[in-house]
Scaffold this active site. Structure first.
Site, short mmCIF file in Angstrom:
data_model
loop_
_atom_site.label_atom_id
_atom_site.label_comp_id
_atom_site.label_asym_id
_atom_site.label_seq_id
_atom_site.Cartn_x
_atom_site.Cartn_y
_atom_site.Cartn_z
N SER A 1 0.84 -1.19 0.00
CA SER A 1 0.00 0.00 0.00
C SER A 1 0.88 1.24 0.00
O SER A 1 1.98 1.20 -0.54
CB SER A 1 -0.98 -0.04 1.17
OG SER A 1 -0.28 -0.12 2.38
N SER A 2 0.47 2.29 0.62
CA SER A 2 0.96 3.60 0.25
C SER A 2 1.78 4.34 1.29
O SER A 2 1.72 5.56 1.38
CB SER A 2 -0.23 4.46 -0.15
OG SER A 2 -0.92 3.83 -1.19
N GLU B 1 -0.98 6.32 -6.34
CA GLU B 1 -0.89 5.88 -7.73
C GLU B 1 -2.23 6.09 -8.42
O GLU B 1 -3.27 6.13 -7.78
CB GLU B 1 -0.45 4.42 -7.81
CG GLU B 1 -1.34 3.42 -7.13
CD GLU B 1 -1.12 3.27 -5.63
OE1 GLU B 1 -2.08 2.86 -4.96
OE2 GLU B 1 -0.03 3.56 -5.13
#
Length: 161
Positions: free
Chosen positions: A42-43, A99
């Site tokens: 994830s981020s 993204e």
């Protein structure tokens, strides 16, 4: 458990293939990550993670990576992907990775990820020092794919895993 990444880079690629999966593989190769085993994450950018220009990992490595991609088999369609990384003002804090992929041009994709990075920092009440963005687009010929990614890695030469 994998070591916490110390480095990150941004990579983009595009490619064509006869099938969607081979088009995606061509985009991975173009981005310089096609010979790695990708572990999609994830981020979150780890604290003190430093930007470097090139990925330096042995072929076949397990590579934590955040990415956006899109593949299309509609000739003439424009597809794009972008990656954005927010660097925190405090080096002991974490950053954020966003993204995007869609049917648009690279500049629109870049604007979207940059605004998402800013929003993610605002939601966490983090102070943003810098945003790094990379985007790519492609007009599909037969079956095309694009990817924008943030590989996270470490100095494997000096680590015992």
């Amino acid at each position: 458990m994998l070591p916490i990444p110390e480095k990150f880079t941004l990579s983009v690629g595009k490619g064509e293939g006869k099938e969607k999966l081979t088009a995606f593989d061509a985009a991975l190769l173009d981005a310089g990550i096609g010979n790695m085993n990708l572990l999609r994450v994830s981020s979150v950018l780890p604290p003190r993670c430093v930007y470097v220009g090139d990925l330096d990992m042995p072929l076949g490595s397990l590579l934590p990576i955040a990415y956006g991609s899109i593949t299309s088999d509609v000739p003439g369609e424009t597809i794009a992907a972008a990656i954005g990384v927010g660097i925190p003002d405090d080096p002991d804090s974490f950053g954020m990775i966003m993204e995007f992929s869609g049917f648009c041009k690279a500049d629109e994709a870049a604007q979207k990820v940059e605004s998402m990075v800013v929003e993610a920092f605002d939601m966490r009440s983090l102070k943003l020092k810098e945003v790094k963005v990379k985007a790519i687009d492609h007009i599909v010929k037969v079956c095309g794919s694009v990817i924008a990614s943030c590989p996270l890695f470490y100095d494997y030469r000096n680590k015992k895993i």
